[in-house]
Design an enzyme around this catalytic site. Structure first.
Site, PDB file in Angstrom:
ATOM      1  N   HIS A  55       0.845  -1.315  -0.019  1.00 35.43           N
ATOM      2  CA  HIS A  55       0.090  -0.221  -0.277  1.00 35.43           C
ATOM      3  C   HIS A  55       0.929   1.194   0.192  1.00 35.43           C
ATOM      4  O   HIS A  55       1.950   1.199   0.136  1.00 35.43           O
ATOM      5  CB  HIS A  55      -1.054   0.044   1.224  1.00 35.43           C
ATOM      6  CG  HIS A  55      -0.242  -0.131   2.287  1.00 35.43           C
ATOM      7  ND1 HIS A  55       0.383  -0.935   3.001  1.00 35.43           N
ATOM      8  CD2 HIS A  55      -0.278   0.943   3.448  1.00 35.43           C
ATOM      9  CE1 HIS A  55       0.768  -0.587   4.168  1.00 35.43           C
ATOM     10  NE2 HIS A  55       0.359   0.625   4.681  1.00 35.43           N
ATOM     11  N   HIS A  57       1.393   3.927   1.720  1.00 35.83           N
ATOM     12  CA  HIS A  57       1.879   4.700   3.135  1.00 35.83           C
ATOM     13  C   HIS A  57       3.251   4.716   3.092  1.00 35.83           C
ATOM     14  O   HIS A  57       4.188   3.906   2.398  1.00 35.83           O
ATOM     15  CB  HIS A  57       1.583   4.090   4.295  1.00 35.83           C
ATOM     16  CG  HIS A  57       0.006   4.331   4.728  1.00 35.83           C
ATOM     17  ND1 HIS A  57      -0.761   3.595   5.614  1.00 35.83           N
ATOM     18  CD2 HIS A  57      -0.739   5.115   4.149  1.00 35.83           C
ATOM     19  CE1 HIS A  57      -2.045   4.107   5.658  1.00 35.83           C
ATOM     20  NE2 HIS A  57      -2.026   5.071   4.968  1.00 35.83           N
ATOM     21  N   ASP A  59       5.766   4.854   5.026  1.00 38.47           N
ATOM     22  CA  ASP A  59       6.473   3.998   5.760  1.00 38.47           C
ATOM     23  C   ASP A  59       6.683   2.351   5.170  1.00 38.47           C
ATOM     24  O   ASP A  59       7.096   1.420   5.626  1.00 38.47           O
ATOM     25  CB  ASP A  59       6.366   3.773   7.263  1.00 38.47           C
ATOM     26  CG  ASP A  59       4.613   3.050   7.398  1.00 38.47           C
ATOM     27  OD1 ASP A  59       3.758   3.566   6.715  1.00 38.47           O
ATOM     28  OD2 ASP A  59       4.369   2.224   8.316  1.00 38.47           O
ATOM     29  N   HIS A  60       5.945   2.386   3.906  1.00 36.73           N
ATOM     30  CA  HIS A  60       6.207   1.160   2.918  1.00 36.73           C
ATOM     31  C   HIS A  60       6.617   1.373   1.657  1.00 36.73           C
ATOM     32  O   HIS A  60       7.230   0.264   0.990  1.00 36.73           O
ATOM     33  CB  HIS A  60       4.881   0.326   3.101  1.00 36.73           C
ATOM     34  CG  HIS A  60       4.154  -0.020   4.314  1.00 36.73           C
ATOM     35  ND1 HIS A  60       4.283  -1.371   4.675  1.00 36.73           N
ATOM     36  CD2 HIS A  60       3.660   0.726   5.152  1.00 36.73           C
ATOM     37  CE1 HIS A  60       3.554  -1.163   5.975  1.00 36.73           C
ATOM     38  NE2 HIS A  60       3.430  -0.114   6.366  1.00 36.73           N
ATOM     39  N   HIS A 113      -7.605  -0.765   5.191  1.00 33.10           N
ATOM     40  CA  HIS A 113      -6.439   0.178   5.864  1.00 33.10           C
ATOM     41  C   HIS A 113      -6.092   1.306   4.896  1.00 33.10           C
ATOM     42  O   HIS A 113      -6.141   2.425   5.445  1.00 33.10           O
ATOM     43  CB  HIS A 113      -5.399  -0.657   5.958  1.00 33.10           C
ATOM     44  CG  HIS A 113      -3.891   0.198   6.563  1.00 33.10           C
ATOM     45  ND1 HIS A 113      -4.101   0.777   7.900  1.00 33.10           N
ATOM     46  CD2 HIS A 113      -2.755   0.350   5.994  1.00 33.10           C
ATOM     47  CE1 HIS A 113      -2.807   1.411   7.994  1.00 33.10           C
ATOM     48  NE2 HIS A 113      -2.194   1.347   6.851  1.00 33.10           N
ATOM     49  N   ASP A 130      -0.314  -3.914   6.156  1.00 35.42           N
ATOM     50  CA  ASP A 130      -0.908  -3.407   7.272  1.00 35.42           C
ATOM     51  C   ASP A 130      -2.309  -3.601   7.416  1.00 35.42           C
ATOM     52  O   ASP A 130      -3.024  -3.062   8.244  1.00 35.42           O
ATOM     53  CB  ASP A 130      -0.771  -1.768   7.478  1.00 35.42           C
ATOM     54  CG  ASP A 130       0.903  -1.341   7.724  1.00 35.42           C
ATOM     55  OD1 ASP A 130       1.638  -2.305   7.952  1.00 35.42           O
ATOM     56  OD2 ASP A 130       0.912   0.077   7.754  1.00 35.42           O
ATOM     57  N   HIS A 168       4.495  -4.630  10.607  1.00 36.06           N
ATOM     58  CA  HIS A 168       4.920  -4.089  11.616  1.00 36.06           C
ATOM     59  C   HIS A 168       5.207  -4.981  12.842  1.00 36.06           C
ATOM     60  O   HIS A 168       4.345  -5.958  12.862  1.00 36.06           O
ATOM     61  CB  HIS A 168       4.075  -2.842  12.175  1.00 36.06           C
ATOM     62  CG  HIS A 168       4.193  -1.659  11.172  1.00 36.06           C
ATOM     63  ND1 HIS A 168       4.672  -0.528  11.653  1.00 36.06           N
ATOM     64  CD2 HIS A 168       3.346  -1.474  10.203  1.00 36.06           C
ATOM     65  CE1 HIS A 168       4.596   0.290  10.736  1.00 36.06           C
ATOM     66  NE2 HIS A 168       3.541  -0.082   9.806  1.00 36.06           N
TER      67      HIS A 168
HETATM   68 FE    FE Z   1       2.749   0.929   8.171  1.00 36.31          FE
HETATM   69 ZN    ZN Z   2       0.087   1.676   6.402  1.00 38.43          ZN
END
Ligand code: FE
Ligand code: ZN
Length: 256
Positions: A55, A57, A59-60, A113, A130, A168
């Site tokens: 996805h 985001h 942090d990915h 998400h 996530d 995570h």
């Molecule tokens: Fe994440």
């Molecule tokens: Zn995420």
């Protein structure tokens, strides 16, 4: 099968590396950062063959620009999300053949998400990003409870021995919530003890199996009496269908 190792990144992210040690090739799932991945590949003499994104985001996807600046690799991303440097848009039903790793990964659409989130799976494992976490699930940033609950049922339909790799390290906190929802579920307490031991020695608690998730993850247990009862009591309503139960425990977890 390639072997799979986590590279811890940022605060609690895992970048998953699928490695074929016969030919030193690797596929990278959700590179939040580039440097730890580059360092690991240099150290182990690995050549990347693909980047897989669950996805959009940051942090990915944060590591993509520096990775594609250094290596010429395809970047697979969800068809309905915008990810810079994407080369291949993927959606449910697609198959990704990673010949150098000798595996084929299938794509599942798992909105909730984020609106376009995908998961990658084969007969042995699933990368859930996530959406489904070990002992929990992601927050609904862009989806409805109905969508998220439906996405979780897709994970539940995979074989019990499927290994779950998520984005995570949240297992311990998730289990403490799970234990609040189901105080008399012995599997949750047993898992919590295992997970605490692993964390004390600095080890990842992932992967898990879908079998264990079905026994201990409240978000996969929305039809189970104890979860229905607990969600009804907490929300002060008589909840009947599993989507309502899901919505109530997701809200409960947000406030937890
Ligand atoms: Fe994440
Ligand atoms: Zn995420």
């Amino acid at each position: 099968m390639p072997h799979i190792i986590p590279i811890p990144a940022l605060k609690d992210n895992y970048i998953w590396m699928l490695i074929n040690s016969d030919n030193q090739h690797v596929a990278i799932v959700d590179p939040s950062e580039a440097q730890p991945v580059i360092d690991y590949m240099n150290q182990e003499n690995l050549t990347p063959v693909a980047i897989l994104i669950t996805h959009h985001h940051w942090d990915h996807v944060g590591g993509i620009p520096d990775l594609v600046a250094n290596y010429s690799v395809p970047v697979y991303t969800p068809a309905t999300e915008t990810v810079k440097f994407s080369t291949n848009l993927v959606t449910e039903g697609d198959k990704i053949e990673l010949t150098e790793l000798d595996i084929v990964l299938n794509v599942l659409d798992v909105p909730g998400h984020t609106a376009g989130a995908v998961a990658y799976y084969n007969e042995e494992l699933v990368f859930s990003g996530d959406t489904l976490f070990t002992a929990g699930c992601g927050r609904m940033f862009e989806g409805t409870p109905k969508q998220m609950h439906h996405s979780l049922t897709k994970f539940k339909s995979l074989p019990d021995n499927t290994l779950l790799y998520c984005g995570h390290e949240y297992t311990e906190a998730n289990l403490s919530f799970a234990g609040t929802v189901e105080p008399s579920n012995p599997d949750i307490q047993a898992r919590l003890h295992e997970v605490q031991k692993l964390r004390k020695s600095g080890k990842p608690t992932i992967p898990s199996t879908l079998a264990l998730e079905k026994k201990t993850n409240p978000f996969l247990r929305c039809e189970v009496d104890s979860v229905v009862q607990s969600a009804s009591t907490h929300s002060g309503q008589t909840l009947t269908d599993s989507t309502q139960v899901f919505a109530a425990i997701r809200q409960w977890k947000d406030d937890f």
